[in-house]
Motif scaffolding. Structure first.
Motif, PDB file in Angstrom:
ATOM      1  N   ALA A 299      -4.714   6.485  -4.415  1.00  0.00           N
ATOM      2  CA  ALA A 299      -4.394   7.912  -4.534  1.00  0.00           C
ATOM      3  C   ALA A 299      -5.052   8.727  -3.427  1.00  0.00           C
ATOM      4  CB  ALA A 299      -4.819   8.424  -5.908  1.00  0.00           C
ATOM      5  N   ALA A 300      -6.258   8.323  -3.041  1.00  0.00           N
ATOM      6  CA  ALA A 300      -7.002   9.084  -2.030  1.00  0.00           C
ATOM      7  C   ALA A 300      -6.508   8.811  -0.611  1.00  0.00           C
ATOM      8  CB  ALA A 300      -8.492   8.754  -2.132  1.00  0.00           C
ATOM      9  N   LEU A 301      -6.083   7.560  -0.323  1.00  0.00           N
ATOM     10  CA  LEU A 301      -5.838   7.169   1.068  1.00  0.00           C
ATOM     11  C   LEU A 301      -4.403   6.795   1.416  1.00  0.00           C
ATOM     12  CD1 LEU A 301      -9.000   4.917   1.596  1.00  0.00           C
ATOM     13  CD2 LEU A 301      -8.691   7.271   2.359  1.00  0.00           C
ATOM     14  N   GLU A 302      -3.604   6.444   0.419  1.00  0.00           N
ATOM     15  CA  GLU A 302      -2.290   5.863   0.694  1.00  0.00           C
ATOM     16  C   GLU A 302      -1.407   6.730   1.575  1.00  0.00           C
ATOM     17  OE1 GLU A 302       1.606   4.203  -1.773  1.00  0.00           O
ATOM     18  OE2 GLU A 302      -0.220   4.786  -2.849  1.00  0.00           O
ATOM     19  N   THR A 303      -1.380   8.031   1.331  1.00  0.00           N
ATOM     20  CA  THR A 303      -0.492   8.918   2.094  1.00  0.00           C
ATOM     21  C   THR A 303      -1.110   9.398   3.405  1.00  0.00           C
ATOM     22  OG1 THR A 303      -1.313  10.851   0.867  1.00  0.00           O
ATOM     23  CG2 THR A 303       0.632   9.735  -0.007  1.00  0.00           C
ATOM     24  N   HIS A 304      -2.326   8.952   3.695  1.00  0.00           N
ATOM     25  CA  HIS A 304      -3.024   9.462   4.880  1.00  0.00           C
ATOM     26  C   HIS A 304      -3.258   8.403   5.962  1.00  0.00           C
ATOM     27  CE1 HIS A 304      -3.894  13.330   2.999  1.00  0.00           C
ATOM     28  NE2 HIS A 304      -4.187  12.667   1.903  1.00  0.00           N
ATOM     29  N   ILE A 305      -2.938   7.133   5.677  1.00  0.00           N
ATOM     30  CA  ILE A 305      -3.132   6.071   6.659  1.00  0.00           C
ATOM     31  C   ILE A 305      -1.778   5.548   7.103  1.00  0.00           C
ATOM     32  CG2 ILE A 305      -4.105   3.784   7.089  1.00  0.00           C
ATOM     33  CD1 ILE A 305      -6.310   4.378   5.162  1.00  0.00           C
ATOM     34  N   LYS A 306      -1.554   5.499   8.387  1.00  0.00           N
ATOM     35  CA  LYS A 306      -0.278   5.031   8.934  1.00  0.00           C
ATOM     36  C   LYS A 306      -0.135   3.528   8.705  1.00  0.00           C
ATOM     37  CE  LYS A 306       2.472   5.197  13.178  1.00  0.00           C
ATOM     38  NZ  LYS A 306       2.478   5.597  14.609  1.00  0.00           N
ATOM     39  N   PRO A 307       0.979   3.085   8.138  1.00  0.00           N
ATOM     40  CA  PRO A 307       1.194   1.652   7.910  1.00  0.00           C
ATOM     41  C   PRO A 307       1.034   0.846   9.195  1.00  0.00           C
ATOM     42  CG  PRO A 307       2.863   2.932   6.773  1.00  0.00           C
ATOM     43  CD  PRO A 307       2.106   3.902   7.629  1.00  0.00           C
ATOM     44  N   GLY A 308       0.421  -0.338   9.062  1.00  0.00           N
ATOM     45  CA  GLY A 308       0.221  -1.203  10.212  1.00  0.00           C
ATOM     46  C   GLY A 308      -1.082  -0.972  10.951  1.00  0.00           C
ATOM     47  N   SER A 309      -1.855   0.028  10.524  1.00  0.00           N
ATOM     48  CA  SER A 309      -3.134   0.308  11.176  1.00  0.00           C
ATOM     49  C   SER A 309      -4.149  -0.788  10.851  1.00  0.00           C
ATOM     50  CB  SER A 309      -3.682   1.660  10.715  1.00  0.00           C
ATOM     51  OG  SER A 309      -2.795   2.707  11.025  1.00  0.00           O
ATOM     52  N   THR A 310      -5.245  -0.799  11.575  1.00  0.00           N
ATOM     53  CA  THR A 310      -6.351  -1.716  11.285  1.00  0.00           C
ATOM     54  C   THR A 310      -7.367  -0.990  10.426  1.00  0.00           C
ATOM     55  OG1 THR A 310      -6.079  -2.917  13.364  1.00  0.00           O
ATOM     56  CG2 THR A 310      -8.218  -3.088  12.265  1.00  0.00           C
ATOM     57  N   ILE A 311      -7.702  -1.570   9.284  1.00  0.00           N
ATOM     58  CA  ILE A 311      -8.662  -0.930   8.396  1.00  0.00           C
ATOM     59  C   ILE A 311      -9.970  -1.713   8.421  1.00  0.00           C
ATOM     60  CG2 ILE A 311      -7.794  -2.182   6.373  1.00  0.00           C
ATOM     61  CD1 ILE A 311      -8.494   0.278   4.709  1.00  0.00           C
ATOM     62  N   VAL A 312     -11.061  -1.020   8.697  1.00  0.00           N
ATOM     63  CA  VAL A 312     -12.390  -1.618   8.775  1.00  0.00           C
ATOM     64  C   VAL A 312     -13.179  -1.152   7.557  1.00  0.00           C
ATOM     65  CG1 VAL A 312     -14.434  -1.938  10.206  1.00  0.00           C
ATOM     66  CG2 VAL A 312     -12.224  -1.444  11.290  1.00  0.00           C
ATOM     67  N   HIS A 313     -13.653  -2.094   6.740  1.00  0.00           N
ATOM     68  CA  HIS A 313     -14.324  -1.707   5.490  1.00  0.00           C
ATOM     69  C   HIS A 313     -15.389  -2.725   5.103  1.00  0.00           C
ATOM     70  CE1 HIS A 313     -11.894  -4.525   2.835  1.00  0.00           C
ATOM     71  NE2 HIS A 313     -11.221  -4.546   3.969  1.00  0.00           N
ATOM     72  N   ASP A 314     -16.017  -2.496   3.950  1.00  0.00           N
ATOM     73  CA  ASP A 314     -17.195  -3.276   3.546  1.00  0.00           C
ATOM     74  C   ASP A 314     -16.917  -4.280   2.426  1.00  0.00           C
ATOM     75  OD1 ASP A 314     -16.745  -1.529   1.510  1.00  0.00           O
ATOM     76  OD2 ASP A 314     -18.732  -0.586   1.545  1.00  0.00           O
ATOM     77  N   CYS A 315     -15.697  -4.813   2.373  1.00  0.00           N
ATOM     78  CA  CYS A 315     -15.324  -5.845   1.395  1.00  0.00           C
ATOM     79  C   CYS A 315     -15.201  -5.328  -0.029  1.00  0.00           C
ATOM     80  CB  CYS A 315     -16.323  -7.017   1.417  1.00  0.00           C
ATOM     81  SG  CYS A 315     -16.461  -7.864   2.997  1.00  0.00           S
ATOM     82  N   GLU A 316     -15.096  -4.015  -0.225  1.00  0.00           N
ATOM     83  CA  GLU A 316     -14.896  -3.480  -1.570  1.00  0.00           C
ATOM     84  C   GLU A 316     -13.536  -3.965  -2.096  1.00  0.00           C
ATOM     85  OE1 GLU A 316     -14.937  -2.031  -5.017  1.00  0.00           O
ATOM     86  OE2 GLU A 316     -16.683  -1.489  -3.802  1.00  0.00           O
ATOM     87  N   LYS A 317     -13.534  -4.559  -3.316  1.00  0.00           N
ATOM     88  CA  LYS A 317     -12.306  -5.140  -3.874  1.00  0.00           C
ATOM     89  C   LYS A 317     -11.214  -4.094  -4.080  1.00  0.00           C
ATOM     90  CE  LYS A 317     -14.554  -8.998  -6.250  1.00  0.00           C
ATOM     91  NZ  LYS A 317     -14.815  -9.650  -7.566  1.00  0.00           N
ATOM     92  N   ALA A 318     -11.598  -2.859  -4.356  1.00  0.00           N
ATOM     93  CA  ALA A 318     -10.612  -1.808  -4.603  1.00  0.00           C
ATOM     94  C   ALA A 318      -9.773  -1.499  -3.372  1.00  0.00           C
ATOM     95  CB  ALA A 318     -11.307  -0.540  -5.094  1.00  0.00           C
ATOM     96  N   HIS A 319     -10.202  -1.971  -2.191  1.00  0.00           N
ATOM     97  CA  HIS A 319      -9.459  -1.726  -0.952  1.00  0.00           C
ATOM     98  C   HIS A 319      -8.293  -2.702  -0.771  1.00  0.00           C
ATOM     99  CE1 HIS A 319     -13.507  -0.082   0.811  1.00  0.00           C
ATOM    100  NE2 HIS A 319     -12.972   0.722  -0.087  1.00  0.00           N
ATOM    101  N   ASN A 320      -8.326  -3.840  -1.470  1.00  0.00           N
ATOM    102  CA  ASN A 320      -7.357  -4.912  -1.224  1.00  0.00           C
ATOM    103  C   ASN A 320      -5.914  -4.468  -1.451  1.00  0.00           C
ATOM    104  OD1 ASN A 320      -9.528  -6.550  -0.645  1.00  0.00           O
ATOM    105  ND2 ASN A 320      -9.608  -7.479  -2.671  1.00  0.00           N
TER     106      ASN A 320
END
Length: 270
Positions: A157-178
């Motif tokens: 809900a927070a990020l889906e409409t704000h990140i362009k599909p196909g981008s590279t996402i850098v994160h800390d292995c949080e399962k909720a990001h999968n």
């Protein structure tokens, strides 16, 4: 005017000297400030400009009172008048390319005040979760995501409409990001959170530094209600963008132009 007629006529002046106009078709009377936060303002314009100038430096209410020579209630009102003009500003933020995301937490002061007890340890419901994202172009998104550790649904809900599909996402292995990675077909680049790992510290430095700036910024407003946290974060993100481009446009002038062109209104609630 509301009817949209492009040819109003001059119709005298207001008591403060502002020109008034009247629509030739619907008879509506208005001024250049009608429909903005400056409409019907009792505070002199030069004091409003001082308040805006000080707010551009994230000053406390007390400092606004001293610099603009206004009461506490007036300083509080104008702070939230300004905030109301950027409430939906983050809705148009789009992150692309290489995007860093993380979560940070603040004590829910409203909840703790009502319950009259100390906060529980760990990522409990006593903490407000804030989702933070920044891309390589220094576009920033900061969104309050309810209380406690975020779920997959809340991250989407927070990020889906704000990140362009196909981008590279850098994160800390949080399962909720999968789920977000799969849904937007993002390139998944993950580093396990470990402050003793130099690789993690280097790769996540951009978003970690941003979280530190946000924490210091929020810490300036010790009496802020948790219900207003998103408004304060919206202002942080807006100023981040303004300061990023200050070589092109002077900060104070750009903010004042934004306020004058905004059709937002905010009324005193007490």
């Amino acid at each position: 005017p509301g009817c949209g007629s492009p040819h109003p006529r001059l119709d005298g002046r207001a008591p403060n000297g502002t020109k008034r106009y009247r629509c030739r078709e619907c008879g509506c009377r208005f001024s250049a400030l009608t429909g903005t936060i400056f409409a019907d303002a009792k505070l002199p314009l030069h004091k409003i400009m001082r308040i805006v100038e000080v707010m551009c430096h994230n000053a406390s209410l007390r400092l606004i009172e001293l610099v603009a020579e206004v009461s506490h209630g007036t300083a509080f009102l104008w702070r939230h008048k300004v905030f109301s003009t950027i409430d939906s500003w983050q809705d148009k933020v789009t992150l692309s390319g290489r995007v860093w995301i993380d979560e940070m937490y603040f004590n829910d002061t409203d909840l703790l005040h009502d319950l009259g007890r100390k906060p529980r340890r760990g990522l409990s419901k006593d903490l407000i979760c804030v989702v933070v994202a920044i891309d390589a172009f220094k576009n920033v998104l900061v969104v309050v995501s309810e209380n406690g550790k975020p779920s997959t649904k809340r991250i989407n809900a927070a990020l889906e409409t704000h990140i362009k599909p196909g981008s590279t996402i850098v994160h800390d292995c949080e399962k909720a990001h999968n789920s977000l990675v799969k849904k937007l077909k993002l390139v998944d680049e993950r580093y396990k959170a470990n402050t003793a790992d130099p690789v993690y510290l280097m790769q996540m430095a951009l978003v970690n530094n941003l979280c530190s700036w946000i924490r210091r910024y929020v810490g300036r407003f010790s009496c802020m209600r948790s219900a207003n946290l998103q408004s304060y974060l919206n202002w942080f993100v807006y100023l981040f963008r303004v300061h990023r481009d200050e070589e092109k446009w002077p900060v104070e002038e750009r903010v004042v132009r934004h306020l004058a062109l905004s059709n937002s209104t905010h009324l005193r609630k007490w």
